[in-house]
Scaffold this motif. Sequence first.
Motif, PDB file in Angstrom:
ATOM      1  N   ASP B 231       0.862  -1.185   0.000  1.00  0.00           N
ATOM      2  CA  ASP B 231       0.000   0.000   0.000  1.00  0.00           C
ATOM      3  C   ASP B 231       0.897   1.233   0.000  1.00  0.00           C
ATOM      4  O   ASP B 231       1.736   1.398   0.892  1.00  0.00           O
ATOM      5  N   ASN B 232       0.725   2.090  -0.993  1.00  0.00           N
ATOM      6  CA  ASN B 232       1.618   3.246  -1.137  1.00  0.00           C
ATOM      7  C   ASN B 232       1.553   4.220   0.033  1.00  0.00           C
ATOM      8  O   ASN B 232       2.452   5.029   0.212  1.00  0.00           O
ATOM      9  N   ASN B 233       0.470   4.153   0.802  1.00  0.00           N
ATOM     10  CA  ASN B 233       0.358   5.029   1.969  1.00  0.00           C
ATOM     11  C   ASN B 233       1.238   4.572   3.128  1.00  0.00           C
ATOM     12  O   ASN B 233       1.440   5.314   4.079  1.00  0.00           O
ATOM     13  N   VAL B 234       1.684   3.316   3.071  1.00  0.00           N
ATOM     14  CA  VAL B 234       2.423   2.735   4.199  1.00  0.00           C
ATOM     15  C   VAL B 234       3.921   2.794   3.936  1.00  0.00           C
ATOM     16  O   VAL B 234       4.396   2.286   2.919  1.00  0.00           O
ATOM     17  N   GLN B 235       4.648   3.441   4.857  1.00  0.00           N
ATOM     18  CA  GLN B 235       6.101   3.528   4.759  1.00  0.00           C
ATOM     19  C   GLN B 235       6.718   2.942   6.021  1.00  0.00           C
ATOM     20  O   GLN B 235       6.126   3.028   7.096  1.00  0.00           O
ATOM     21  N   PRO B 236       7.915   2.366   5.914  1.00  0.00           N
ATOM     22  CA  PRO B 236       8.557   1.878   7.137  1.00  0.00           C
ATOM     23  C   PRO B 236       9.027   3.046   7.996  1.00  0.00           C
ATOM     24  O   PRO B 236       9.397   4.097   7.475  1.00  0.00           O
ATOM     25  N   ALA B 237       8.988   2.852   9.307  1.00  0.00           N
ATOM     26  CA  ALA B 237       9.485   3.866  10.239  1.00  0.00           C
ATOM     27  C   ALA B 237      10.228   3.158  11.362  1.00  0.00           C
ATOM     28  O   ALA B 237       9.982   1.979  11.640  1.00  0.00           O
ATOM     29  N   GLY B 238      11.130   3.893  11.986  1.00  0.00           N
ATOM     30  CA  GLY B 238      12.002   3.278  12.991  1.00  0.00           C
ATOM     31  C   GLY B 238      11.674   3.701  14.413  1.00  0.00           C
ATOM     32  O   GLY B 238      10.701   4.422  14.668  1.00  0.00           O
ATOM     33  N   LEU B 239      12.508   3.254  15.333  1.00  0.00           N
ATOM     34  CA  LEU B 239      12.284   3.527  16.751  1.00  0.00           C
ATOM     35  C   LEU B 239      12.388   5.015  17.078  1.00  0.00           C
ATOM     36  O   LEU B 239      11.803   5.480  18.049  1.00  0.00           O
ATOM     37  N   GLY B 240      13.139   5.770  16.267  1.00  0.00           N
ATOM     38  CA  GLY B 240      13.267   7.205  16.498  1.00  0.00           C
ATOM     39  C   GLY B 240      11.916   7.890  16.390  1.00  0.00           C
ATOM     40  O   GLY B 240      11.501   8.635  17.284  1.00  0.00           O
ATOM     41  N   ALA B 241      11.205   7.630  15.300  1.00  0.00           N
ATOM     42  CA  ALA B 241       9.879   8.222  15.110  1.00  0.00           C
ATOM     43  C   ALA B 241       8.892   7.667  16.127  1.00  0.00           C
ATOM     44  O   ALA B 241       8.027   8.395  16.631  1.00  0.00           O
ATOM     45  N   ARG B 242       9.025   6.396  16.436  1.00  0.00           N
ATOM     46  CA  ARG B 242       8.135   5.800  17.442  1.00  0.00           C
ATOM     47  C   ARG B 242       8.249   6.565  18.765  1.00  0.00           C
ATOM     48  O   ARG B 242       7.263   6.818  19.451  1.00  0.00           O
ATOM     49  N   ASP B 243       9.482   6.967  19.114  1.00  0.00           N
ATOM     50  CA  ASP B 243       9.703   7.678  20.365  1.00  0.00           C
ATOM     51  C   ASP B 243       9.118   9.095  20.318  1.00  0.00           C
ATOM     52  O   ASP B 243       8.469   9.532  21.270  1.00  0.00           O
ATOM     53  N   SER B 244       9.319   9.819  19.228  1.00  0.00           N
ATOM     54  CA  SER B 244       8.785  11.187  19.173  1.00  0.00           C
ATOM     55  C   SER B 244       7.259  11.167  19.065  1.00  0.00           C
ATOM     56  O   SER B 244       6.577  12.058  19.587  1.00  0.00           O
ATOM     57  N   LEU B 245       6.710  10.142  18.417  1.00  0.00           N
ATOM     58  CA  LEU B 245       5.250  10.012  18.312  1.00  0.00           C
ATOM     59  C   LEU B 245       4.629   9.741  19.677  1.00  0.00           C
ATOM     60  O   LEU B 245       3.628  10.362  20.066  1.00  0.00           O
ATOM     61  N   ARG B 246       5.249   8.826  20.444  1.00  0.00           N
ATOM     62  CA  ARG B 246       4.657   8.489  21.743  1.00  0.00           C
ATOM     63  C   ARG B 246       4.818   9.661  22.713  1.00  0.00           C
ATOM     64  O   ARG B 246       3.973   9.867  23.577  1.00  0.00           O
ATOM     65  N   LEU B 247       5.898  10.434  22.550  1.00  0.00           N
ATOM     66  CA  LEU B 247       6.095  11.594  23.423  1.00  0.00           C
ATOM     67  C   LEU B 247       5.006  12.640  23.172  1.00  0.00           C
ATOM     68  O   LEU B 247       4.405  13.160  24.113  1.00  0.00           O
ATOM     69  N   GLU B 248       4.732  12.949  21.914  1.00  0.00           N
ATOM     70  CA  GLU B 248       3.643  13.888  21.602  1.00  0.00           C
ATOM     71  C   GLU B 248       2.298  13.366  22.116  1.00  0.00           C
ATOM     72  O   GLU B 248       1.423  14.140  22.492  1.00  0.00           O
ATOM     73  N   ALA B 249       2.145  12.030  22.123  1.00  0.00           N
ATOM     74  CA  ALA B 249       0.889  11.435  22.590  1.00  0.00           C
ATOM     75  C   ALA B 249       0.851  11.332  24.111  1.00  0.00           C
ATOM     76  O   ALA B 249      -0.134  10.839  24.674  1.00  0.00           O
ATOM     77  N   GLY B 250       1.926  11.754  24.774  1.00  0.00           N
ATOM     78  CA  GLY B 250       1.960  11.760  26.235  1.00  0.00           C
ATOM     79  C   GLY B 250       2.074  10.384  26.856  1.00  0.00           C
ATOM     80  O   GLY B 250       1.729  10.201  28.027  1.00  0.00           O
ATOM     81  N   LEU B 251       2.548   9.409  26.086  1.00  0.00           N
ATOM     82  CA  LEU B 251       2.631   8.028  26.572  1.00  0.00           C
ATOM     83  C   LEU B 251       3.991   7.773  27.222  1.00  0.00           C
ATOM     84  O   LEU B 251       5.022   8.267  26.753  1.00  0.00           O
ATOM     85  N   CYS B 252       3.974   6.997  28.288  1.00  0.00           N
ATOM     86  CA  CYS B 252       5.184   6.746  29.070  1.00  0.00           C
ATOM     87  C   CYS B 252       6.119   5.775  28.372  1.00  0.00           C
ATOM     88  O   CYS B 252       5.686   4.809  27.738  1.00  0.00           O
ATOM     89  N   LEU B 253       7.415   6.034  28.524  1.00  0.00           N
ATOM     90  CA  LEU B 253       8.445   5.081  28.108  1.00  0.00           C
ATOM     91  C   LEU B 253       9.014   4.449  29.363  1.00  0.00           C
ATOM     92  O   LEU B 253       9.528   5.156  30.243  1.00  0.00           O
ATOM     93  N   TYR B 254       8.922   3.108  29.439  1.00  0.00           N
ATOM     94  CA  TYR B 254       9.462   2.441  30.622  1.00  0.00           C
ATOM     95  C   TYR B 254      10.977   2.633  30.672  1.00  0.00           C
ATOM     96  O   TYR B 254      11.663   2.538  29.666  1.00  0.00           O
TER      97      TYR B 254
END
Lengths: 120, 393
Positions: B231-254
């Motif tokens: 699906d052209n809308n789907v691109q791979p992403a790494g742990l770096g983006a995962r971290d900035s995304l969860r931070l904006e979402a206010g989710l805790c990192l253990y």
Amino acid sequence: MLKFTEDHEWLALDGHVATVGITKHAAELLGDLVFVQVPAVGTKLAKGSAAAVVESVKAASDVFAPLDGEVTEVNDAAVSNPALVNEDPQGRGWLFKMKLADLKAFDALMDEAQYTKLTG
Amino acid sequence: MSGEASSTSGPAAAAGPLKRTPLHGLHGMLGARMVPFAGYEMPVQFAPGVLKEHIHTRAAASLFDVSHMGQIAVWPRSGRVADAAVALERIVPADVLGLGEGRQRYGFITNDQGGILDDLMVAHRGDHFLLVVNAARKEEDLRHLTSLLDHDCRIELLERALIALQGPAAEAALVRLAPGAIAMRFMDVRTLDIMGSPCTVVRAGYTGEDGFEISTPADVAREVAEGLLEDNNVQPAGLGARDSLRLEAGLCLYGADIDATTTPIEANLAWAIPSVRRTGGARAGGFPGSHVVLAQATCGTTRLRVGLKPEGRAPVRAGAPIFAEEAGGAPVGTVTSGGFGPSLDAPVAMGYVPSSMSAAGTRVFAEVRGKRLAATVAALPFIPTHYKRGAGR
């Protein structure tokens, strides 16, 4: 002619004043920059001291003074638009200019071929 | 120029060779930059880089390999799934017994002092429960679960891959391969057939966006990932983006925002402890450290995790001390996560401050490179979330 440091900075000399920035190689490794901090004009820099800061989403990196000298000018365009450093790191994305204390020290820095060998 | 230790390289890996996930070969083909993370070799970013991967996730959809996380099945020895629920409630202060089949909940494992040993998702799979735990904690969690639940439950670490598909285009991309996904709502869990293999799919994630976490048998993980990436809308992403995304979402990192020294109440996770497990509830307490946690739930705590919005452009990162005043005084707290929020186009952080300073709008100062930068306590999440909630849930 550009000179380079092992800390991935480049310098271009005009009289006694060197323009300093981060190399294309460094900009690629850092990724998109979101924050740039430059020293105040007039700051006396000692070689190896933290002179500027470049930050990506993930991490902050110090830009060390490549030589001894005094800051004469800073690139406000890079501060207000850090993406400029990614777009043209060895040109419009320069960080600061410094009046060198010792021109011979400039000559002793790596040339482009030596730097390319280091990063290759 | 020299890089500071990047938070993507932690938690510290145990000695020995790095483990690889079933998607390792695909990452290589996709040009990932790999880093050690929790004993695994993981993609921190792909060619577009953290910032663009982050933006793409909120605009379309990204595929993340999160196979390093622990997937643990908890089977009741009696055959009655309620017995496993009761057993899990001895270690997790959540309403596990009230969790419906096909539903998932957030929770945490506490220690005797009420500190958080790990945070996790628990899903009711009909005849057993499925836990998803942090990569760096899974061996310890297994020991803990086994030592406390062995009499009632069989604990099994599943050797499966885990693929997170996150973003507004995630639903359409998954539905193409698994039409059943369309009927799922936030925190639903189903077994869906994807490219001929039974996959455990949860409609949840760690980005604040709608999306899915897809547990696949290891040997079909690459095929499933490649199917989704068609699906052209789907691109791979790494742990770096995962971290900035969860931070904006206010989710805790253990290991950063929560750990064995922070209680769920201090961490502002009281919402995950339902009234039935609190003082006066039908199944109050009964988990390690409950005397501490429940007292705090009633009387409050001296410190709280809050969102912080630095006033300038400079990111304020983990470890920065927090002060009440612009000059003088001792630190009153610490930043536990911080960086730049690409969707907000501004720095964002989380940290602990005294409860008296935890109201949104309170001005504090975080010290960065010897300077105190003003920041404002902000409500979490920083960005509006886009979970696909069902009616009445």
